[in-house]
Scaffold this active site. Structure first.
Site, short mmCIF file in Angstrom:
data_model
loop_
_atom_site.label_atom_id
_atom_site.label_comp_id
_atom_site.label_asym_id
_atom_site.label_seq_id
_atom_site.Cartn_x
_atom_site.Cartn_y
_atom_site.Cartn_z
N ASP A 11 0.88 -1.17 0.00
CA ASP A 11 0.00 0.00 0.00
C ASP A 11 0.92 1.21 0.00
O ASP A 11 1.62 1.48 0.98
CB ASP A 11 -0.87 -0.04 1.27
N HIS A 18 -8.36 5.17 2.41
CA HIS A 18 -7.73 3.86 2.19
C HIS A 18 -8.61 3.05 1.24
O HIS A 18 -9.13 2.00 1.61
CB HIS A 18 -7.57 3.11 3.51
N ASP A 52 -6.61 -0.56 -1.73
CA ASP A 52 -5.48 0.36 -1.69
C ASP A 52 -4.13 -0.35 -1.84
O ASP A 52 -3.09 0.23 -1.54
CB ASP A 52 -5.51 1.19 -0.39
N GLN A 94 2.82 4.36 2.79
CA GLN A 94 2.45 3.70 4.05
C GLN A 94 3.22 2.40 4.37
O GLN A 94 3.72 2.23 5.47
CB GLN A 94 0.94 3.37 4.03
N ASN A 104 16.41 -7.94 0.14
CA ASN A 104 15.07 -8.31 -0.31
C ASN A 104 14.04 -7.54 0.52
O ASN A 104 14.37 -6.95 1.55
CB ASN A 104 14.85 -9.83 -0.25
N ASP A 131 -7.98 -7.34 0.21
CA ASP A 131 -7.72 -6.06 0.90
C ASP A 131 -8.55 -6.01 2.18
O ASP A 131 -9.65 -6.56 2.23
CB ASP A 131 -8.09 -4.88 -0.01
N LYS A 132 -8.00 -5.34 3.21
CA LYS A 132 -8.64 -5.14 4.51
C LYS A 132 -8.79 -6.44 5.29
O LYS A 132 -9.78 -6.68 5.96
CB LYS A 132 -10.02 -4.46 4.36
N TYR A 228 1.51 -1.54 15.17
CA TYR A 228 0.63 -1.81 14.03
C TYR A 228 0.71 -0.72 12.98
O TYR A 228 0.51 0.43 13.28
CB TYR A 228 -0.81 -1.98 14.50
N LYS A 231 -3.11 -3.52 8.23
CA LYS A 231 -3.33 -4.95 8.02
C LYS A 231 -2.51 -5.38 6.82
O LYS A 231 -2.41 -4.66 5.84
CB LYS A 231 -4.82 -5.20 7.74
N HIS A 242 -5.02 -30.87 -13.40
CA HIS A 242 -4.16 -32.02 -13.68
C HIS A 242 -3.47 -32.51 -12.40
O HIS A 242 -2.25 -32.44 -12.25
CB HIS A 242 -3.12 -31.61 -14.75
N ARG A 265 -10.60 0.16 10.16
CA ARG A 265 -9.52 0.39 11.12
C ARG A 265 -8.82 -0.91 11.52
O ARG A 265 -8.26 -1.01 12.61
CB ARG A 265 -10.04 1.14 12.35
C1 F6R Z 1 -7.85 -0.57 7.61
C2 F6R Z 1 -7.74 0.70 6.86
C3 F6R Z 1 -8.75 1.75 7.09
C4 F6R Z 1 -8.22 2.81 8.05
C5 F6R Z 1 -9.29 3.90 8.34
C6 F6R Z 1 -8.75 5.02 9.23
O1 F6R Z 1 -6.76 -1.40 7.36
O2 F6R Z 1 -6.83 0.91 6.10
O3 F6R Z 1 -9.97 1.22 7.54
O4 F6R Z 1 -7.81 2.21 9.25
O5 F6R Z 1 -9.71 4.47 7.13
O6 F6R Z 1 -7.59 5.52 8.67
P1 F6R Z 1 -6.80 6.79 9.25
O7 F6R Z 1 -6.49 6.49 10.70
O8 F6R Z 1 -5.57 6.83 8.38
O9 F6R Z 1 -7.70 7.96 9.08
MG MG Z 2 -5.00 -2.50 1.94
MG MG Z 3 -4.19 0.73 3.58
#
Ligand code: F6R
Ligand code: MG
Ligand code: MG
Length: 386
Positions: A11, A18, A52, A94, A104, A131-132, A228, A231, A242, A265
Site C-alpha cells: 500500500d 484507504h 489500496d 504507508q 530483499n 484487501d482489509k 501496528y 493490516k 491435472h 480500522r
Molecule cells: C484498515 C484501513 C482503514 C483505516 C481507516 C482510518 O486497514 O486501512 O480502515 O484504518 O480508514 O484511517 P486513518 O487512521 O488513516 O484515518
Molecule cells: Mg490495503
Molecule cells: Mg491501507
C-alpha cells in the site's frame, strides 16, 4: 529452466482514503517493471490492485528472494509512492517501512508470495489478492481447496489427487513452522489453522511428489514494525488442474463469504467478498474485506491472461450473502464479536481508557460495605444452592 512467479504488493497511498490505488501510481510502477523486463531481469509482469494495495505480478528465472527482482519491486513502489505524494494521495508510502533497500523486501513492509516451479506442459494458475484483512484469511479457503472433498471432489475421484496434500503452517508469533499431512493429520491441522491470527498456511505441497501447489504472502506488519502499521492484506498463488484443484474447485472455496479480521480500522470482523477487478475498491465501512482472483497460464515465463475470475454472475449470491452478513455484523456497532479482541485490533485506545479510569474503580468491598465482593458472595451462594 525453472520459472519463478513473484507477487509483491504494498500500500503506497490511495485515492480518497484507504480506498483505491490511483492509476498514475500504477503507471509509475509499470515503467519500472517495463525497464526491468527490457533489461532481462523480468520475463513478464502484470500490475493490478485490490483496494489500496498495488500488486506487482512478475515472472523471471532468478529464483525466490532474488535481490534484483526484489529491488525492482522496491523501486517500483518507491516511484509509485513519489507520485502518490505529488498527487497528495492518502497515506503515501504507508507500507514502505524503511528508507533503504537491503537485499530483499521481506521485513521492509511489502507482502511477498513467490514460487519457483518447473512449468508443466500447461501451467494454469490463479492469484487471489485481498484487501482489509490478513494472511490467515486464506486458511479456510485453502483448506477447502486442498483438503475438503465437499469442496474439491477431485480429492476423492481423481487418482492423482487422492493421496492429498501437506500444509506448511507458520506460527507467526514464534516464527516456527510445522508441516502437517492431509488427510492423515486433518484434525491436528484444523486445530492449528482454526486460529488464523496465529497459525497461517504458508505453503501447500502434493503428497505424491512434493509438487509445490500454493504459497501465501505472510508478513504480519504489526509484528514486523513492532507496532501496528496496517493490516497485511494477503495474496496467494494457486497452481491448478491435472492433479491439483481444478480452477472451479479453487473458486468454489470462495463462495462462502467467511468472517475475516480487518475491515474498518483493521479492527473488525467482516465477510470476505469476492469481487471483479472493477469492484476492487474499499467502500462500505472501508470494505467489506474484498478479494479478487486473476487466472493466468504461464508459458516459458510469459503471463498469458488474465481472466477476471469473480467477474461473473455465478458469484452474485456470494456477494449478496456477504452484504447481508455485513449488515448483521455492523449492527453490533462497537461490540465484540464485530470488533476484534483487544490484542488483534489495529487501533486501540483501550489501554489509555483503562489507565484514565483506573482511579475511579472502587473495590467491591468498599462499595457495598462488606468484606466480600458481591460477585464472590453470589458465586458461593450459587454454589451452596447446587
Ligand atoms: C484498515 C484501513 C482503514 C483505516 C481507516 C482510518 O486497514 O486501512 O480502515 O484504518 O480508514 O484511517 P486513518 O487512521 O488513516 O484515518
Ligand atoms: Mg490495503
Ligand atoms: Mg491501507
Amino acid at each position: 529452466m525453472k520459472t519463478t512467479i513473484s507477487v509483491i504488493k504494498a500500500d503506497i497511498g490511495s485515492l480518497a482514503g484507504h480506498h483505491v490505488v490511483h492509476p498514475d501510481t500504477m503507471a509509475a510502477a509499470s515503467k519500472v517493471l517495463a525497464e526491468a523486463k527490457a533489461q532481462g531481469v523480468l520475463i513478464d509482469y502484470y500490475i493490478t490492485h485490490v483496494g489500496d494495495d498495488l500488486q506487482l505480478i512478475m515472472t523471471h528465472n532468478r529464483g525466490e528472494l532474488d535481490p534484483k527482482v526484489h529491488e525492482t519491486a522496491w523501486n517500483a513502489f518507491k516511484k509509485a509512492a513519489e507520485v502518490a505524494r505529488d498527487l497528495g494521495l492518502y497515506a503515501a508510502g504507508q507500507d514502505l517501512l524503511s528508507d533503504s533497500f537491503s537485499g530483499n523486501v521481506r521485513g521492509l513492509g511489502p507482502g511477498v508470495a513467490e514460487m519457483e516451479i518447473e512449468e508443466r506442459v500447461s501451467e494454469p494458475i490463479a492469484i487471489f489478492m485481498a484487501d482489509k484483512t490478513e494472511p490467515g484469511a486464506f486458511n479456510l479457503p485453502l483448506y477447502k481447496m486442498f483438503a475438503d472433498p465437499f469442496n474439491t471432489p477431485g480429492l476423492v475421484i481423481d487418482p492423482t489427487m487422492h493421496n492429498g496434500f501437506k500444509f506448511e503452517v507458520l506460527d507467526v508469533y514464534e516464527g516456527e513452522a510445522v508441516t502437517l499431512t492431509a488427510p492423515q493429520e486433518l484434525y491436528d491441522l484444523l486445530a492449528l489453522i482454526g486460529t488464523p491470527a496465529r497459525y497461517v498456511i504458508r505453503r501447500i505441497y502434493r503428497n505424491d511428489d512434493n509438487l509445490l501447489a500454493s504459497v501465501v504472502a505472510i508478513e504480519r506488519l504489526n509484528l514486523i514494525a513492532g507496532k501496528y502499521v496496517g493490516k497485511d492484506d494477503p495474496v496467494t498463488i494457486v497452481r491448478l488442474q491435472h492433479g491439483l484443484p481444478a480452477l472451479g474447485e479453487a473458486l468454489e472455496a470462495f463462495t462462502f463469504p467467511h468472517l475475516v479480521p480487518g475491515w474498518m480500522r483493521g479492527s473488525h470482523y467482516g465477510p470476505l467478498m469476492p469481487v471483479s477487478q472493477r469492484d476492487a475498491r474499499a467502500t462500505r465501512f472501508d470494505g467489506p474485506p474484498r478479494l479478487i482472483g486473476l487466472g493466468f497460464n504461464v508459458k516459458n515465463g510469459k503471463l498469458v491472461g488474465p481472466s477476471d475470475l469473480f467477474d461473473d454472475p455465478a458469484f452474485d449470491e456470494s456477494r449478496r450473502l456477504a452484504s447481508v452478513i455485513a449488515d448483521y455484523m455492523r449492527r453490533h456497532g462497537p461490540f465484540m464479536p464485530h470488533r476484534l479482541e483487544p490484542t488483534e485490533m489495529e487501533y486501540t485506545t483501550l489501554p489509555l481508557i483503562q489507565e484514565k479510569l483506573k482511579p475511579r474503580f472502587k473495590k467491591e468491598s468498599d462499595m457495598y460495605k462488606t468484606k466480600e465482593s458481591v460477585y464472590t458472595k453470589g458465586k458461593s451462594a450459587g454454589e451452596s444452592q447446587d
